[in-house]
Structure formats: C-alpha cells, structure tokens
Motif scaffolding. Sequence first.
Motif: not given
Length: 986
Positions: A693-699
């Motif tokens: 799952q690509a979260a980008g900059g979400r942590r």
Amino acid sequence: MTLTLRSRWLLAGALLLALWRPAAAAEHARLLSDYSHRAWTAAQGAPAQIQAITQTRDGWLWLSTPTGLYRFDGLTFERRDQVGGHKLLSTIVLPLYTAPDGALWVGYRFGGASVFKDGQVRHYGAADGFPPGATYCFRRAPDGVMWVATANGLAWLNGGRWVRVGADSGFDPGPKAVWHVLFDRAGTQWVSSAQAVYYRRQGERRYDVASPANVRVASLAAAPDGTVWASNGNDAHYKMSQAAPAAGPPPRPELPGSGMWFDRAGTMWLLSEDRVERMLPDVFPDPRQRVTQEQGLSGMNPQTFFEDRDGTIWIGTINGLDQFRRNRVTPLPSRLEMATPALYAERDGKVRASNDNADAWLLDADGRQYEHTAHAYATAATARDGRPAYGTDHGIWLPGPRGGQLIAAPPAALRDALAMRALAQDGGGDWWASYVNLGLYRLHDGNWRPVSDARLPAARVLTMRADQRGRVWIGYVGNRIALIDGADVRVLGTAQGLAIGNVQSLFERNGHLWVAGELGAALYDGQRFVPLRLADGHALRGISGLVETAGGELWLHGHDGAFRIPAAQLAGFLRSGAAAGYELLGVDDGLTGAVQPTGPFPSMVEASDGKLWLSSHSGAVLIAPGQIPRDATPPPVELRAMESNGQAYPVDAPLTLPQGANNLHLSFSALGLAMPARIAFRYRLQGLDRDWQAAGGRREAFYTNLGPGQYRFQVIAANKDGVWNNEGATLDVTIPPTFVQSLWFKLLCALALAAALGLAWRWRLAQMARLIEARHVERLGERERIARALHDTFLQEAQGTILMMQLAMEQVPPALPARAAMERGIGYIEQALIEGRDEVRGLRSPLRDDETLGQSLERFGQRLAAGLSASFRLEQKGAPYALPVITGDEVFSIGREAICNAFRHAQASEIVVELDYGVKRLTLLVRDNGKGIAADTLAQGGRSGHWGLVGMRERAARIGAVLEMGNQDQGGAFLRLTVPAMYASA
C-alpha cells in the motif's frame, strides 16, 4: 562617554560597511538564499534550551535539554528516558557526544556519564574515578583516548577507570570549572577553564597557559588554518596563541559573538545573543549573511551548533531548534537584483543576463562579471553563423569587436521603444521578430516588413526558434505552432495532438523537437505531438523552459520547480511513449521564484559547461546536473506505536492481542532530517494485503474488520532521493479467535449444517415418496375402477354373447359348413375373453388387502410347489411392517418373478425365500440349489428375447432398491433385493 563592547563593535561595523567594496560582497549570496531555513518551537513540539546536539551512527539526531533527552527524526521530537532499552542515570542531561566507534556518550548535570553502544550500556561514576560535579564536554583524542571536562576537573579514560589530570602536569585551574576540550589539526590539546586556557602539544605531558590569559573563556573552536578561537560566552572571541601570556589589561576581542564553529567547508559560523551569522572568507560581517528572529530564527541566545553527516547545520536556541540545509539550487551570486532575467548561454560557461530595466551582464557561475553592455534585451537567438543575437528595444544586437553590430528595429517599434519578445533567423538569413501589439516582422534584403500571411494565426507570439534545417518554429497562445519552411507554412495544433495550452518554449537537440507550455510538454515526431507524462501522474504546469542535456537528461522548468527526467527514463519515453520517472527540485531545494506567463522565454538555458541557469521572480539560479548531492543511505525505519480497540501495545516484540480484537492502528517513522516531507512509505499486512500500500508521506496505517489469524505488518521507506530501505520494520501480530471464531465452532456448525441438510434431504425424500405413493394409489384406484368396469360390462356382455352364440350354434346341423364357422368364431371370442380377463387381472394390485408381503409370497410359492417336484419355504426375520403400496407391489412382483424363474429354470429340489424386515433396510433373498445361472445370462442381464430379469431391474430402480443376482459357492443361484428404509417404510 565610555562605549560598551557591543557599541564599539557596532561603530566599527558601520565604518567598515561604509568602506566596504560592493564588488566583494557581490561575490556572495545571502545566507537564506544558499540555505533553506526551518525553525521548530514549542508550537511544533520542540524542546526549549537545547544544550547539546549529536547524531548517532543510525542517523537519529539527539538533543539534550534541562527537561530531558530528546530524539528527532526531522519531524517529531520524542522524549527518551532510555537508550537502546537501557535507562538513563538521570533525565537532567548536559553534553552529548558520538564517538567514531558509534558509541553515544551522555553526561549528567549532577555528575557521571553513560555510554551506549551496540545495545549495551556502561555507567561511570565516582567509583570509576569519574570527576564529581556537572559534566560539560566529551572529546576523543587523535590517539583514541576519551577525555571529559567537568565542574571539578579534567580526566581521561584508561581502561575502565578515569584518571584525573593534576597540578603536577601544569594544569591547575584551581576550584574553577573546566568547560571545553579541543584537539586542533596538529593534535595539540586545548582546554578551557573559568581561569585560563591551557594547551598541551601532541606527545608532551605538561600543559601550558595559552595567551591571552587574562580573559574568561567558555568554549573553543579550531579553524581550518590552525587558528584556535576562544569565546567568553558573552560577546567576544579571541585568537589563542601558544606564546607566553603578556601582562597588562585584557586584549580587545577579534570578533563578536557568544559562540563560534566551523563547518566541514571551513566556513565560520558566529552565534550571538540575537542572531546566527555566516562569516565568509576575507569579507567583513555581511548583514545579508545573518538570520535573526525577525527572519525566522526560533529564539534568542543560539547556544548550540552541530553539522550532521549530510552537511545540514543544526542550531539550538533558548526557544527551539533551527535547521540550515544547503540548497541544491545555487542562487546567482550577483549584485544584479534582476527579477525574471532573460538568459542566453554564450561561450566558456558564461551566460548573459538582462531584463527590460537593467543592463546586460556576462556572468560566470561564480557571479564574476566579465562584460557589461547597455544593451538590455528580452529575447535572444543564435544566428546562422553561430553568434548570439539579442533582441533589444533598439533592434538586434550581435556582440563583437568595437561594440558589435546593431541591426535597427522596425520603425514602428523604434517609435514606441518596444522591445522584441521573440527572435529567430531562418536558413536563408532572414530575421523574424515579434513585438507585442505590433505582431510579426521579417527582415529581408535589409528591409523590415510586417508578416501578413493569412495562413499564420492572428494571435500573440510567445516564442520562436530556428531548427538545424533553418526552418522557423513559432509558438502562439492557444495550442498553435506555425512551421515556416521557405514559402511553405503549416499550422500545427490540436489536430496533431498538441495539448499544452500557450506555447512557451521550443527546444531542439539530437533530432528531437520539444515543445512546452502552460499545460505540459510534448515531443514532435514529425507527424504528431507525443505528450510527456510523469509516472506518478503529477501534472506539468507552466513549463516555460526545457533542455535536453548532452548527457541525455531532460530538464523542465515550471510552476512547481525544475523537473529532472533521467536518461534511462527519457529513453523509455522516446522508445514507446511510456510515462517517465522524475526528480523534482522545488522550494525545499531553494527554487522559490515563479515565472511570468508572458516571458521572457525560455526560462532555462544550458551553459557550455553543462550548468543550467533558471530565471524566476527571485532572479537567476544555477543547477549543476552532475553535481547535485545525493543521499545513497536508505533511511532507518521504525515502528512507533500500535493500538487495537483503543488499547496501546508495545512494538518491540511479537504481539498476541486479546480475543475479539478486530482492528489495528499503527504509527511509524523513518529518518529524514534534511527533508522529512519527501520520505515516502509503503506498507502491507501480510495475511490480508496482497500487495504494498503506497502511503506517500503518511506515517500511519489503519486496518479494520480483521478476523483471527497470524499477521505480519511490514513498512518500508525511501529517502528524499528515492533510495528504499526494503527491509524496513516488521511486527508480528496474532489475533486469537473467540469460541464462535474457532475451528471447533466452525466444525460444529458444519456438522450441524450437514445434519440439517441430511434431515432436510430425508424429509424431502419422504415427502416425494408420499407424493409418489399418493399418485400410485390414485393410479391403482383408477386401474381397479377400469378393471371393474371391464369385468362388469364388457366381459359380462362378451360372456353372454358367447352363450347366445353357443345356443344358436347348437341349432345348426353339424353337417352344415356354417356350424364349423360358428365354432371357430366362438373359439376366437373365448380366446379374446381369456386375454381380456388376464389384462383386467393385471390392472389390479397383485397383493391382497388381507395379506402381508410374506404371506402373499408364501401363498404363491406353495401353489407352485403343489404341482411341481421342488419344495418351497419362506423364512422371515423381524416384525413385518406396512409398506407403501407402490413399494409392496414392486417387491412382490420381483419376488414372484424370481420364484417363478426358480421353479421353471433352476431344476432345483429346494427353493427358499428369506424376507428380512430390518430397521435400515428391507431385504428379499430368493435362492435355490439348482444348476445356477449361465455366465452369459449374468453378463447380459438376461437371455435374448426374455425380459424377466430386465423387468425386475426396472422395478427395483423405480423404488430406489438395489438388485443383485449371481451363483452361490455351494451351488444354485440367488437374487437379493435391498430396499433402503426411506423407501421401505410407509
């Protein structure tokens, strides 16, 4: 009037600034142009009064404060009471130091130290010889020995014990605190105390007092040239010397400031009460190299300096933390304050820069000015002979000896002092120029004439370029490009796939013609425009400059910054039109200014040395494509916390959650000190997710409606340059099932469902059997009605008719032929009557209402045995029960046929019928001791032309029974009929 030290410095600074040569300062850019600055205060979670900063080998930044030890990942400050699972001796920490072997040293305000390395800890206190009092500084000597400065002395680590330095070595600060330890490039040790600065040359044992001696010194700094500077911690810095201290009043300080440090490049940084200042070589302090609170500094009293492994500068103030990160984009170091300058690349890596209201300067990448002219220009082109040509408000200027050559502008443009906005020279030597509000002009045979070709769009020209074949390409507003090839004019647009809006840039290299505009960029393949798409779908907006470099990269300058498409990605696009991966240099890299939608175009040019010059509102900036610093280190990834059903759990070991848990909330982080916003994450929950799952900059990651099972959560991250840590961090989670989720419960449910289905099936079969039975009873009733009707009418009438004919026949003399005919007719009718009676008998049930199945079979067998030689007997087991009518009829018919066959064909002396009324089945067995059944008859299921066995099989199939037949081992044959209980019971 007596001037204070600060007043004297301000006065001297004013005098020097008045005498300061502008050219000297012109060679240097402002601090906040060379560096991106970011500040964290309490509003962003930063601790106050940061006293020490260090970076451990894993990349994390550590901060010591009066309120505790903090760890920082570039985004979040995390207070830590332990390191590597080991608790600190105290939360009130002072110095921090990371040794070359990776060990983290922590000193405490109330004495003692701890060293954390490879998951182990070693604490030092008075029992280890550690000097008492507050710990101020750790330092490792060139020979590997660890030194410490404390409030009660100086010591070095020998094995596992600390050895105090005594007065016998010449070091005698008395009861004064020892603040700082330093080793210069020659290996000389310098020690500052509240009384004096001491030094000890490498290889020597004794310490000497440095000069000047009559100043109060707190900290030390070693310059790249070998100079050692000492600060009094207030507002003065002194150059220290190994000469004998001179008597007399305290000397004047060399520089102001309360702290001094040198970065790896050798640049001096001064910290003062209200500012941070970068001191460039041979230049007096420059106000443009300062950052104060008004310019965004986190607070007063910057007191701590640290340069991390990436070259980022960290400074702690009384209110927070500041970061100074060197930009990847270098601002043009020039005194020319030109907004959105026009740029043209000339020879030897130099670029001529100008705008409408400024002179033109020939500059190099260091900002040196080689040539100044009064010819300000707004557009430029390359003449057919290779010379640069500049479009000014006076005409076309071609640099050269004695001021070069000026081709006068059209009279209408000269009259209104209009500057050219686009310029090109075709293969025939004619110049083409565009003016706002005047349109397009062509210089042919020395005369300017307006271009009034109806084939050209009546729209504003934004850019022009002559290609290698001498054709002129003209870019207009509204998705239109004109191609002029001699007398041939073509207008290309949306019909050819052009979808970039206003055309702002044209570029040709390696046979590739690129076009760019407000909505993107495209490649012209000779027939159509192939749009350039980015792999992640990012839009290309406002592309006003485009360069395909000699190294095969493609650079685009737009609203979002500078896009770099690597050579391999560009090759993929050229080959198949595939979307391209890219790198974006933007605000975080120092590229802050946008570009005017009206020009000048192009906003990016490539100098002959390969450097890219970009124009923006903020002036010109430079990019060196082959020299952009990259971070090749994968970022450490760490799981921070996990919650399930509102309950927090530790993440340092595999977890087993309570029964009934059905959701997970995980938070994670990765180290990104320089650009934390560019850290990219991917995660997956093995056991649920098929892919990442690509979260980008979400942590954070959320999972709901989870069932029981074994799961593994894995998160990976990429740094700002796209280098992935593919190992990442993992956490094993087990969710045990509740009873209703357990396998046993599911098995019980499956068994119950199977039982229910079996009962339903049995009920359905019974229902079908009752339905069949009712239909059979109805059919039997109808057959018996027909039989009675036939017996009572047809047969009786036929019998009466026979009697009447017999009476009539007796009256005919026997000698007459009619008598014989009548006898024959009566015989025929009697035969038909017999056959009719047989048919009527077949319509009735073979079972009598007053007999059981066994009694009917025994009556039938005994009747046959009375006239034949074989004996017959019936053996019955179990209590007889009523059978469905159809079942009883078929079983009796099969038994009757079998008994009859045995008497007729077996040549047996004994025939036995066994009837077993079982609970689960009804079994009828007919056996004899005769000659048996022929093998071919068994194989074929009956003899040819005889349908007894076939009929029995068909009857058995109708009632769901199994029919078996064969020969017995002791002789004779058998026939066994097995009726399941569901068909046998009424």
